[in-house]
Design an enzyme around this catalytic site. Sequence first.
Site, PDB file in Angstrom:
ATOM      1  N   ARG A   1       2.991   9.246   6.835  1.00 49.35           N
ATOM      2  CA  ARG A   1       3.959  10.040   6.062  1.00 49.35           C
ATOM      3  C   ARG A   1       4.315  11.347   6.788  1.00 49.35           C
ATOM      4  O   ARG A   1       4.455  12.406   6.186  1.00 49.35           O
ATOM      5  CB  ARG A   1       3.413  10.370   4.665  1.00 49.35           C
ATOM      6  CG  ARG A   1       2.953   9.205   3.860  1.00 49.35           C
ATOM      7  CD  ARG A   1       4.084   8.297   3.397  1.00 49.35           C
ATOM      8  NE  ARG A   1       3.577   7.224   2.565  1.00 49.35           N
ATOM      9  CZ  ARG A   1       3.209   6.025   3.004  1.00 49.35           C
ATOM     10  NH1 ARG A   1       3.320   5.710   4.293  1.00 49.35           N
ATOM     11  NH2 ARG A   1       2.733   5.119   2.179  1.00 49.35           N
TER      12      ARG A   1
ATOM     13  N   GLU B   1       3.664  16.224  -2.239  1.00 51.69           N
ATOM     14  CA  GLU B   1       4.464  15.469  -1.267  1.00 51.69           C
ATOM     15  C   GLU B   1       5.924  15.933  -1.240  1.00 51.69           C
ATOM     16  O   GLU B   1       6.493  16.115  -0.173  1.00 51.69           O
ATOM     17  CB  GLU B   1       4.381  13.972  -1.570  1.00 51.69           C
ATOM     18  CG  GLU B   1       5.143  13.136  -0.561  1.00 51.69           C
ATOM     19  CD  GLU B   1       5.174  11.669  -0.916  1.00 51.69           C
ATOM     20  OE1 GLU B   1       6.247  11.195  -1.299  1.00 51.69           O
ATOM     21  OE2 GLU B   1       4.118  11.019  -0.805  1.00 51.69           O
TER      22      GLU B   1
ATOM     23  N   SER C   1       5.866   9.796  -5.865  1.00 51.10           N
ATOM     24  CA  SER C   1       4.491  10.313  -5.859  1.00 51.10           C
ATOM     25  C   SER C   1       4.533  11.826  -5.673  1.00 51.10           C
ATOM     26  O   SER C   1       5.147  12.301  -4.711  1.00 51.10           O
ATOM     27  CB  SER C   1       3.702   9.693  -4.714  1.00 51.10           C
ATOM     28  OG  SER C   1       3.742   8.300  -4.809  1.00 51.10           O
TER      29      SER C   1
HETATM   30  P1  NAP Z   1      -2.092   1.500  -5.410  1.00 46.06           P
HETATM   31  O1  NAP Z   1      -1.897   0.055  -5.105  1.00 46.06           O
HETATM   32  O2  NAP Z   1      -2.520   1.916  -6.759  1.00 46.06           O
HETATM   33  O3  NAP Z   1      -3.075   2.124  -4.319  1.00 46.06           O
HETATM   34  C1  NAP Z   1      -3.374   3.512  -4.321  1.00 46.06           C
HETATM   35  C2  NAP Z   1      -3.337   4.021  -2.904  1.00 46.06           C
HETATM   36  O4  NAP Z   1      -4.298   3.323  -2.148  1.00 46.06           O
HETATM   37  C3  NAP Z   1      -1.997   3.775  -2.259  1.00 46.06           C
HETATM   38  O5  NAP Z   1      -1.300   4.975  -2.192  1.00 46.06           O
HETATM   39  C4  NAP Z   1      -2.298   3.178  -0.909  1.00 46.06           C
HETATM   40  O6  NAP Z   1      -1.926   3.987   0.178  1.00 46.06           O
HETATM   41  C5  NAP Z   1      -3.808   3.108  -0.847  1.00 46.06           C
HETATM   42  N1  NAP Z   1      -4.176   1.795  -0.327  1.00 46.06           N
HETATM   43  C6  NAP Z   1      -4.177   0.619  -0.988  1.00 46.06           C
HETATM   44  N2  NAP Z   1      -4.625  -0.363  -0.179  1.00 46.06           N
HETATM   45  C7  NAP Z   1      -4.920   0.211   1.014  1.00 46.06           C
HETATM   46  C8  NAP Z   1      -5.448  -0.282   2.242  1.00 46.06           C
HETATM   47  N3  NAP Z   1      -5.788  -1.547   2.432  1.00 46.06           N
HETATM   48  N4  NAP Z   1      -5.614   0.599   3.261  1.00 46.06           N
HETATM   49  C9  NAP Z   1      -5.285   1.889   3.109  1.00 46.06           C
HETATM   50  N5  NAP Z   1      -4.800   2.417   1.956  1.00 46.06           N
HETATM   51  C10 NAP Z   1      -4.610   1.592   0.920  1.00 46.06           C
HETATM   52  O7  NAP Z   1      -0.742   2.256  -4.979  1.00 46.06           O
HETATM   53  P2  NAP Z   1       0.558   2.606  -5.801  1.00 46.06           P
HETATM   54  O8  NAP Z   1       0.530   4.025  -6.120  1.00 46.06           O
HETATM   55  O9  NAP Z   1       0.817   1.603  -6.872  1.00 46.06           O
HETATM   56  O10 NAP Z   1       1.667   2.397  -4.690  1.00 46.06           O
HETATM   57  C11 NAP Z   1       1.936   1.155  -4.109  1.00 46.06           C
HETATM   58  C12 NAP Z   1       2.638   1.383  -2.780  1.00 46.06           C
HETATM   59  O11 NAP Z   1       3.898   1.990  -2.986  1.00 46.06           O
HETATM   60  C13 NAP Z   1       1.866   2.299  -1.875  1.00 46.06           C
HETATM   61  O12 NAP Z   1       2.026   1.838  -0.561  1.00 46.06           O
HETATM   62  C14 NAP Z   1       2.530   3.637  -2.076  1.00 46.06           C
HETATM   63  O13 NAP Z   1       2.454   4.443  -0.923  1.00 46.06           O
HETATM   64  C15 NAP Z   1       3.948   3.231  -2.320  1.00 46.06           C
HETATM   65  N6  NAP Z   1       4.659   4.216  -3.163  1.00 46.06           N
HETATM   66  C16 NAP Z   1       5.004   5.429  -2.655  1.00 46.06           C
HETATM   67  C17 NAP Z   1       5.674   6.340  -3.455  1.00 46.06           C
HETATM   68  C18 NAP Z   1       6.098   7.689  -2.935  1.00 46.06           C
HETATM   69  O14 NAP Z   1       6.758   8.428  -3.660  1.00 46.06           O
HETATM   70  N7  NAP Z   1       5.710   8.065  -1.753  1.00 46.06           N
HETATM   71  C19 NAP Z   1       5.996   6.032  -4.733  1.00 46.06           C
HETATM   72  C20 NAP Z   1       5.608   4.809  -5.218  1.00 46.06           C
HETATM   73  C21 NAP Z   1       4.932   3.911  -4.423  1.00 46.06           C
HETATM   74  P3  NAP Z   1      -0.471   3.990   0.827  1.00 46.06           P
HETATM   75  O15 NAP Z   1       0.308   4.937   0.001  1.00 46.06           O
HETATM   76  O16 NAP Z   1      -0.747   4.516   2.203  1.00 46.06           O
HETATM   77  O17 NAP Z   1       0.065   2.600   0.836  1.00 46.06           O
END
Ligand code: NAP
Length: 350
Positions: free
Chosen positions: A166, A342, A244
Amino acid sequence: MTVELRDLTTLRLGGPARRYVEAATEAELIEAVQAADEAGEPVLLVAGGSNLVVADEGFDGVVVRIATTGVTSDVEARCGPSCSGATVTVAAGEDWDAFVARAVASEWVGVEALAGIPGAVGSTPIQNVGAYGQEVAESIARVRVWDRRLKGVRTFANADCVFGYRHSRFKADLSRHVVLDVTFQLRCGDLGAPVKYAELARTLGVEQGDRAPLGKVRDAVLALRRGKGMVLDADDHDTWSAGSFFTNPFLSAEQASALPEESPRFPQPDGTVKTSAAWLIDHAGFGKGHGLDLRGGRVSLSTKHTLALTNRGGASTADLLELAREVRDGVERTFGVRLVNEPVLVGVEL
Ligand code: NAP
């Protein structure tokens, strides 16, 4: 006519712009920024407005809305048995999700798991947007920018963008570069990239590392995101957010060992341990919908995801920041981890 930042941001927060310019072409964009820079006038660039928290007082300078359009693909972008890949250049103001839809329809592989992310294409390299195991850095060939310091157009090849988690050189020096367009190098095919993310693989009914049809990956991601209030919908206040609000913390091994046994831990190659901001928030006592019974119910955590701070209607930026501080300080008290915002904060501090 006064333009209100609340009308340009997905949080629907922020007061008036002192001056407003809409740049529909690259020349207009450069001219607007250069003229303001020469006059010493502060500049706020807005495209999709999905990652901005702007003060109730507004912005005392010129707000330049990036409304440039255009998608060009080279000859090789016509998919077929001999296709060696698509090189696609997209203007900064193009809508990101529409580009993903076009890529999937054109059988260009590499951005399908990034469906449903709000915002414009030009914003994606800045924080190396990522989700569901994919990030734009994997597909970006180069980024063309207006360099406000050198007063010229520059092109950064992928390796020179200094992409990290990021992060990029553009985020490290936020006010220096104006992204003009982004060139993607995408493979051709009807199967998506190997599915890295466990939740997505489960939803698709494939093993992690396997491939699934491109369209199915996009649909699955959109369904997952919708379930978490992460696809814009004017009728759903859970989506009146900046996505997020906090980044996932990277902890030293020692810090990570102090967390409860059951907390998520993702060890990184550099020895740090990534944990989940959403989990920390939830387990510090801030569940989904926290805040609905406070501050007149104007702001709360999303009822679908603890990581999104939402405007329930009639909120002010001050309300939102109060909630953000409550959550950040509560997590720090409980786990000793200080969460970092963020979205970009304009005219306010957390
Ligand atoms: P989640 O599945 O509840 O997981 C929580 C966090 O754990 C995620 O942010 C993800 O990081 C991390 N994670 C899960 N598996 C992983 C692995 N094998 N190795 C490293 N890190 C791991 O996540 P969630 O909040 O529902 O989001 C799902 C995806 O959508 C994520 O990739 C998240 O980044 C993305 N998202 C981003 C935003 C934003 O505003 N930036 C908003 C909604 C969703 P990562 O974030 O690095 O994947």
